[in-house]
Write a protein that holds these residues in place. Structure first.
Motif, mmCIF file in Angstrom:
data_model
loop_
_atom_site.group_PDB
_atom_site.id
_atom_site.type_symbol
_atom_site.label_atom_id
_atom_site.label_comp_id
_atom_site.label_asym_id
_atom_site.label_seq_id
_atom_site.Cartn_x
_atom_site.Cartn_y
_atom_site.Cartn_z
ATOM 1 N N ALA A 335 0.846 -1.194 0.000
ATOM 2 C CA ALA A 335 0.000 0.000 0.000
ATOM 3 C C ALA A 335 0.876 1.238 0.000
ATOM 4 C CB ALA A 335 -0.922 0.011 1.225
ATOM 5 N N ALA A 336 0.328 2.325 -0.517
ATOM 6 C CA ALA A 336 0.977 3.635 -0.478
ATOM 7 C C ALA A 336 -0.093 4.681 -0.227
ATOM 8 C CB ALA A 336 1.716 3.923 -1.785
ATOM 9 N N GLU A 337 0.274 5.740 0.460
ATOM 10 C CA GLU A 337 -0.705 6.767 0.809
ATOM 11 C C GLU A 337 0.015 8.088 1.050
ATOM 12 O OE1 GLU A 337 -3.778 8.178 0.587
ATOM 13 O OE2 GLU A 337 -4.499 6.213 1.267
ATOM 14 N N VAL A 338 -0.685 9.193 0.811
ATOM 15 C CA VAL A 338 -0.183 10.526 1.124
ATOM 16 C C VAL A 338 -1.074 11.127 2.197
ATOM 17 C CG1 VAL A 338 0.303 12.834 0.255
ATOM 18 C CG2 VAL A 338 0.720 10.856 -1.204
ATOM 19 N N ALA A 339 -0.467 11.570 3.297
ATOM 20 C CA ALA A 339 -1.218 12.179 4.399
ATOM 21 C C ALA A 339 -0.416 13.349 4.947
ATOM 22 C CB ALA A 339 -1.488 11.160 5.503
#
Length: 355
Positions: A335-339
């Protein structure tokens, strides 16, 4: 001209050799410090295995699992880690793995599952809450299970509320793409018959991932018609579903939409494929093998560039134009995410932050 002899000459020669060696090394490394195109990452100190990521405003939401139960961890923009209170309602909810988490900035919705029973099927659990507390909302067994049940692939937020996407036995052939809506603590499966989500003897549909898209959702996967396999997408605009076939593709495996464009990654003839919509143009990408049983994480923007994290002789950052080595993460990228303006990746059962 001055001539040196003996020990003094030896010292001068060694100094000149060192300067020459340094000059050669600088040329070979492009006058860099030796990092080249390597991109640095820092491990996030979790106490359990991360399984799913989501963004809740500027907060990163992390679905984790210690040895035998789920947890929900949040990471604030300043790096502070906190645990949400988890309230399971069923035996399988107490043991669930995270299959997906989403948030609309107010409410967090999650899907969990754990295999059990005589046939070893996944027993699903649905969760609703916020960063302080998330509660399993028990559903009737026939909601996600029983005769005709397929799989759940994920949960997505839309303007009309959260949706769970999965599959269910088709009235015509195989499995339909199935959609569950949520109201009054109850998930209800909507009919797929007569829509582009329905399978038939001429066309079988297989969803693999889902992501938010403006007010609606984008589902990606593959289909087979008259023996021909192709990558496909199904789009929900908040009212109706439409579908499109992706050019020169075997399967679409993951997607993310931002700034009016959806970035879809998948497989074409055993190699990485990348499309962008709504025009669904196929891009040229670095030559990277993607196996029939390989999963991909959804792309994310890195310094404004759509970027895919993939394990290819080590974890790489792949864009349409180049491929760079990640320093730190190893193993399968899940998974990858920007927060909060920061990029996070689950790789090798650890959570990493791009530095």
């Amino acid at each position: 001209m001055q001539y040196l002899t003996g020990f003094g000459a030896h010292v001068v020669i060694l100094a000149r050799m060192r300067r020459l060696t340094l000059a050669v090394l600088l040329v070979l490394t492009g006058c860099s410090s030796g990092t080249g195109d390597t991109v640095g990452f820092t491990a996030v100190g979790l106490t359990a295995t991360p399984e799913a990521l989501a963004t809740h405003n500027d907060t990163l939401v992390i679905g984790t699992r210690p040895a035998d139960h789920p947890e929900l961890v949040t990471r604030a923009q300043d790096g502070t880690l906190s645990n949400a209170r988890l309230i399971p309602a069923t035996p399988y909810g107490k043991e669930a793995h995270w299959y997906g988490i989403t948030s609309d900035g107010t409410t967090i919705t999650g899907v969990g599952g754990e295999r059990g029973g005589a046939h070893g099927n996944v027993r699903w659990s649905a969760w609703t809450g916020d960063t302080r507390q998330i509660t399993e909302k028990p559903q009737a067994f026939s909601t996600f299970g029983g005769y005709g049940a397929g799989e759940l692939i994920g949960v997505v937020r839309t303007q009309q509320g959260p949706l769970i996407i999965g599959t269910w036995q088709s009235a015509k052939a195989g499995l339909d793409i199935a959609v569950w809506t949520y109201a009054a603590d109850t998930w209800s499966r909507q009919p797929s018959a007569g829509t582009v989500l329905e399978s038939s003897q001429e066309l079988l549909r297989f969803p693999l991932a889902v992501t938010p898209n403006d007010d609606g959702a984008l589902v990606v996967g593959w289909q087979i018609a008259k023996g021909t396999v192709s990558a496909a997408v199904w789009q929900f605009d908040g009212k109706t579903w439409t579908t499109a076939t992706l050019p020169d593709g075997d399967a679409a495996l993951a997607a993310r939409c931002w700034d009016g464009t959806c970035h879809v990654v998948g497989r074409s003839k055993g190699k990485l494929a990348w499309w962008s919509g709504p025009e669904w143009k196929k891009h040229t990408t670095p030559d990277i093998p993607v196996g029939d049983d390989q999963n991909l994480a959804a792309p994310v923007p890195v310094n404004g560039t759509p970027t895919l994290f993939i394990d290819h002789n080590g974890v790489k950052l792949v864009s349409e134009k180049d491929e760079r080595q990640a320093d730190g993460p190893t193993g399968e990228v899940k998974a990858a995410e920007v927060a909060g303006g920061q990029v996070f990746v689950i790789a090798g059962d650890r959570l990493w932050r791009l530095t």
